[in-house]
Scaffold this active site. Structure first.
Site, PDB file in Angstrom:
ATOM      1  N   CYS A 120      10.403 -24.260  -6.326  1.00  0.00           N
ATOM      2  CA  CYS A 120       9.620 -23.571  -7.346  1.00  0.00           C
ATOM      3  C   CYS A 120       8.145 -23.980  -7.276  1.00  0.00           C
ATOM      4  O   CYS A 120       7.805 -25.079  -6.813  1.00  0.00           O
ATOM      5  CB  CYS A 120      10.132 -23.917  -8.738  1.00  0.00           C
ATOM      6  SG  CYS A 120      11.738 -23.228  -9.169  1.00  0.00           S
ATOM      7  N   GLU A 126       6.194 -24.783  -9.799  1.00  0.00           N
ATOM      8  CA  GLU A 126       5.851 -25.892 -10.692  1.00  0.00           C
ATOM      9  C   GLU A 126       6.119 -27.240 -10.024  1.00  0.00           C
ATOM     10  O   GLU A 126       5.311 -28.163 -10.105  1.00  0.00           O
ATOM     11  CB  GLU A 126       6.676 -25.806 -11.986  1.00  0.00           C
ATOM     12  CG  GLU A 126       6.392 -24.583 -12.835  1.00  0.00           C
ATOM     13  CD  GLU A 126       7.255 -23.374 -12.481  1.00  0.00           C
ATOM     14  OE1 GLU A 126       7.675 -23.247 -11.301  1.00  0.00           O
ATOM     15  OE2 GLU A 126       7.501 -22.557 -13.371  1.00  0.00           O
TER      16      GLU A 126
END
Ligand code: THU
Length: 160
Positions: free
Chosen positions: A73, A75
């Site tokens: 991901c 993040e």
């Protein structure tokens, strides 16, 4: 037996233009990062930008893989790099933006559970809150004053 109630509140901005200027700049970095996401399989691009207390901004985007679970991901790409590059810095603010290449994404897209857990580790480690702002491609932006608001009853090192 008793019931406990945990409440979280969030700020909703109607448009990116309503954000404080430094957060607009941070979100612009996330938007640029999103456009460079490597997401050939999901066609769902995510960008993240983190403002550190040393003034640095670290970005990340999702990185997919033909072996799907090997991808990462946006993040976590950003926070792991930020912690690797600036291990003593605190994370002040995170801006997140996500959108599909197949359809319009006009609603705020929150970070997934695994990313919440990963961000939580650093909020606890640095003993200060991280502001999280998230949006789609356009439209409303939601602000959480702390990662903790997004992860009630979280698991941390005190449980080990
Ligand atoms: N994705 C992120 O980058 N962050 C999230 O919080 C949710 C999902 C990515 C993973 C995958 O590349 C794509 O979005 C579709 O799930």
């Amino acid at each position: 037996m008793k019931t406990i109630t945990i409440e979280s509140s969030f700020t909703v901005y109607d448009d990116i233009k309503e954000l404080p200027n430094d957060v607009i700049d941070l979100m612009q970095e996330a938007i640029e990062a999103r456009k460079n996401a490597y997401a050939p399989y999901s066609k769902f691009q995510v960008g993240a930008a983190i403002l550190l207390d040393n003034g640095e901004i670290v970005i990340g985007s999702n990185q997919e893989n033909a072996a799907y679970p090997s991808g990462m991901c946006a993040e976590r790409t950003a926070i792991f790099y930020a912690s690797a590059k600036f291990p003593k810095a605190k994370f002040l603010k995170m801006a997140l933006t996500a959108g599909s290449l197949d359809h319009e994404t006009n609603t705020p897209i929150p970070p997934c559970g695994a990313c919440r857990q990963a961000i939580s580790e650093y909020e606890i480690k640095q003993d200060s809150t991280i502001e999280i702002y998230f949006m789609g491609v356009k439209g409303k932006v939601i602000k959480s004053d702390s990662l903790a608001n997004l992860l009630p009853l979280g698991f941390d090192s005190s449980h080990l």
